[in-house]
Design a protein around this motif. Structure first.
Motif, PDB file in Angstrom:
ATOM      1  N   SER A 246      -9.999  -8.679  -6.534  1.00 52.54           N
ATOM      2  CA  SER A 246      -9.878  -9.276  -5.201  1.00 52.54           C
ATOM      3  C   SER A 246     -10.688  -8.527  -4.153  1.00 52.54           C
ATOM      4  O   SER A 246     -10.933  -9.049  -3.072  1.00 52.54           O
ATOM      5  CB  SER A 246      -8.409  -9.319  -4.769  1.00 52.54           C
ATOM      6  OG  SER A 246      -7.916  -8.008  -4.572  1.00 52.54           O
TER       7      SER A 246
ATOM      8  N   CYS B 115     -13.776  -7.989  -4.165  1.00 53.61           N
ATOM      9  CA  CYS B 115     -15.191  -8.379  -4.185  1.00 53.61           C
ATOM     10  C   CYS B 115     -15.702  -8.750  -2.800  1.00 53.61           C
ATOM     11  O   CYS B 115     -16.906  -8.681  -2.550  1.00 53.61           O
ATOM     12  CB  CYS B 115     -15.418  -9.521  -5.157  1.00 53.61           C
ATOM     13  SG  CYS B 115     -14.636 -11.067  -4.675  1.00 53.61           S
ATOM     14  N   VAL B 116     -14.814  -9.109  -1.881  1.00 51.08           N
ATOM     15  CA  VAL B 116     -15.268  -9.443  -0.528  1.00 51.08           C
ATOM     16  C   VAL B 116     -15.791  -8.215   0.199  1.00 51.08           C
ATOM     17  O   VAL B 116     -16.490  -8.344   1.205  1.00 51.08           O
ATOM     18  CB  VAL B 116     -14.150 -10.110   0.302  1.00 51.08           C
ATOM     19  CG1 VAL B 116     -13.765 -11.437  -0.299  1.00 51.08           C
ATOM     20  CG2 VAL B 116     -12.944  -9.214   0.431  1.00 51.08           C
ATOM     21  N   TRP B 117     -15.468  -7.031  -0.307  1.00 48.51           N
ATOM     22  CA  TRP B 117     -15.997  -5.799   0.289  1.00 48.51           C
ATOM     23  C   TRP B 117     -17.148  -5.231  -0.518  1.00 48.51           C
ATOM     24  O   TRP B 117     -18.147  -4.808   0.037  1.00 48.51           O
ATOM     25  CB  TRP B 117     -14.901  -4.736   0.417  1.00 48.51           C
ATOM     26  CG  TRP B 117     -13.916  -5.049   1.478  1.00 48.51           C
ATOM     27  CD1 TRP B 117     -14.094  -4.972   2.827  1.00 48.51           C
ATOM     28  CD2 TRP B 117     -12.585  -5.511   1.282  1.00 48.51           C
ATOM     29  NE1 TRP B 117     -12.960  -5.357   3.469  1.00 48.51           N
ATOM     30  CE2 TRP B 117     -12.007  -5.695   2.547  1.00 48.51           C
ATOM     31  CE3 TRP B 117     -11.816  -5.788   0.157  1.00 48.51           C
ATOM     32  CZ2 TRP B 117     -10.711  -6.134   2.722  1.00 48.51           C
ATOM     33  CZ3 TRP B 117     -10.524  -6.225   0.338  1.00 48.51           C
ATOM     34  CH2 TRP B 117      -9.991  -6.392   1.600  1.00 48.51           C
ATOM     35  N   TYR B 118     -17.014  -5.175  -1.838  1.00 49.58           N
ATOM     36  CA  TYR B 118     -18.046  -4.470  -2.594  1.00 49.58           C
ATOM     37  C   TYR B 118     -19.279  -5.304  -2.891  1.00 49.58           C
ATOM     38  O   TYR B 118     -20.345  -4.749  -3.089  1.00 49.58           O
ATOM     39  CB  TYR B 118     -17.500  -3.802  -3.856  1.00 49.58           C
ATOM     40  CG  TYR B 118     -16.883  -4.690  -4.917  1.00 49.58           C
ATOM     41  CD1 TYR B 118     -17.668  -5.456  -5.751  1.00 49.58           C
ATOM     42  CD2 TYR B 118     -15.512  -4.705  -5.114  1.00 49.58           C
ATOM     43  CE1 TYR B 118     -17.103  -6.241  -6.733  1.00 49.58           C
ATOM     44  CE2 TYR B 118     -14.938  -5.482  -6.092  1.00 49.58           C
ATOM     45  CZ  TYR B 118     -15.743  -6.255  -6.907  1.00 49.58           C
ATOM     46  OH  TYR B 118     -15.176  -7.024  -7.880  1.00 49.58           O
ATOM     47  N   VAL B 119     -19.196  -6.621  -2.892  1.00 48.03           N
ATOM     48  CA  VAL B 119     -20.413  -7.420  -3.108  1.00 48.03           C
ATOM     49  C   VAL B 119     -21.366  -7.294  -1.915  1.00 48.03           C
ATOM     50  O   VAL B 119     -22.565  -7.034  -2.097  1.00 48.03           O
ATOM     51  CB  VAL B 119     -20.064  -8.886  -3.447  1.00 48.03           C
ATOM     52  CG1 VAL B 119     -21.306  -9.748  -3.434  1.00 48.03           C
ATOM     53  CG2 VAL B 119     -19.383  -8.960  -4.809  1.00 48.03           C
ATOM     54  N   PRO B 120     -20.904  -7.431  -0.656  1.00 51.43           N
ATOM     55  CA  PRO B 120     -21.828  -7.186   0.460  1.00 51.43           C
ATOM     56  C   PRO B 120     -22.325  -5.742   0.499  1.00 51.43           C
ATOM     57  O   PRO B 120     -23.457  -5.480   0.921  1.00 51.43           O
ATOM     58  CB  PRO B 120     -21.000  -7.505   1.703  1.00 51.43           C
ATOM     59  CG  PRO B 120     -19.922  -8.396   1.225  1.00 51.43           C
ATOM     60  CD  PRO B 120     -19.636  -7.973  -0.179  1.00 51.43           C
TER      61      PRO B 120
ATOM     62  N   CYS C 280     -18.040   2.530   0.379  1.00 48.55           N
ATOM     63  CA  CYS C 280     -17.251   1.400  -0.106  1.00 48.55           C
ATOM     64  C   CYS C 280     -17.360   1.269  -1.622  1.00 48.55           C
ATOM     65  O   CYS C 280     -16.361   1.096  -2.323  1.00 48.55           O
ATOM     66  CB  CYS C 280     -17.732   0.124   0.582  1.00 48.55           C
ATOM     67  SG  CYS C 280     -16.926  -1.377   0.010  1.00 48.55           S
TER      68      CYS C 280
ATOM     69  N   TRP D 238     -14.304   1.609  -4.456  1.00 51.11           N
ATOM     70  CA  TRP D 238     -13.982   0.559  -5.423  1.00 51.11           C
ATOM     71  C   TRP D 238     -14.335   0.975  -6.841  1.00 51.11           C
ATOM     72  O   TRP D 238     -13.652   0.595  -7.800  1.00 51.11           O
ATOM     73  CB  TRP D 238     -14.679  -0.744  -5.046  1.00 51.11           C
ATOM     74  CG  TRP D 238     -14.012  -1.396  -3.884  1.00 51.11           C
ATOM     75  CD1 TRP D 238     -14.473  -1.471  -2.603  1.00 51.11           C
ATOM     76  CD2 TRP D 238     -12.742  -2.040  -3.883  1.00 51.11           C
ATOM     77  NE1 TRP D 238     -13.557  -2.110  -1.810  1.00 51.11           N
ATOM     78  CE2 TRP D 238     -12.489  -2.484  -2.573  1.00 51.11           C
ATOM     79  CE3 TRP D 238     -11.779  -2.279  -4.858  1.00 51.11           C
ATOM     80  CZ2 TRP D 238     -11.327  -3.157  -2.221  1.00 51.11           C
ATOM     81  CZ3 TRP D 238     -10.622  -2.959  -4.504  1.00 51.11           C
ATOM     82  CH2 TRP D 238     -10.414  -3.384  -3.190  1.00 51.11           C
TER      83      TRP D 238
END
Length: 142
Positions: A16, A18-23, A45, A49
Motif C-alpha cells: 500500500s 506504493c503511493v510514496w515509493y513509486v514517485p 523514502c 520502504w
C-alpha cells in the motif's frame, strides 16, 4: 503474534506504500532534473520502504525478534539521517533562490518612483470630472 502474521502485515503495508515509493523512484531516476534536496528526500523514502520490505523475509524465516528489531532500527536511523540531510539541503537551496530573486528585483535608486505617475493622476482627474457629466446626461435623456 506469529512471525507469519507480522510478515503478512508488513507485506500489505509495503504494497500500500506504493503511493510514496513509486514517485520517489521517479525522482531518484530523474537525476539532475530534480533538486538535490528532493533526491535526498526520495532516497530517504526509498530507504524506509526498503527497510520495511527487508523485514518481510526476516519475519518469514522466523529470525529472532532482536535481529528483526535491530534491522528495523538501523533502517529507521538511516532513513532519519537522510531525511534530515534532505531538509538541510532544501533550506540551503531556498536561501540561494531567495538571493537570486533579490538580485533580480534590485532596481537602481534613480529609477524608483515614490508616488503615482502623472499619467495615472491625469486619468483619475478626467474620470472624476467626466462621471458627474455622464450621470447628468443620462438623467436628462430619460
Amino acid at each position: 503474534m506469529s512471525h507469519a502474521a507480522a510478515a503478512l502485515g508488513v507485506a500489505v503495508l509495503c504494497a500500500s506504500g506504493c503511493v510514496w515509493y513509486v514517485p520517489a523512484i521517479v525522482d531518484v531516476r530523474a537525476g539532475a532534473d530534480r533538486p538535490g534536496s528532493r533526491r535526498l528526500a526520495a532516497t530517504a523514502c526509498l530507504t524506509g520502504w526498503g527497510t520495511a520490505a527487508l523485514l518481510v523475509p526476516l519475519l518469514l524465516a522466523a529470525a529472532p525478534w532482536a535481529l528483526t528489531a535491530a534491522v528495523a532500527a538501523a533502517g529507521a536511523a538511516l532513513t532519519g539521517a537522510q531525511a534530515v540531510r534532505g531538509r538541510i539541503r532544501h533550506n540551503l537551496e531556498q536561501r540561494e533562490e531567495a538571493r537570486r530573486w533579490s538580485a533580480l528585483r534590485h532596481v537602481p535608486h534613480a529609477a524608483t518612483r515614490t508616488g503615482p505617475s502623472r499619467t495615472a493622476a491625469a486619468w483619475t482627474l478626467a474620470g472624476i470630472a467626466l462621471i458627474p457629466g455622464l450621470a447628468t446626461a443620462l438623467l436628462l435623456v430619460r
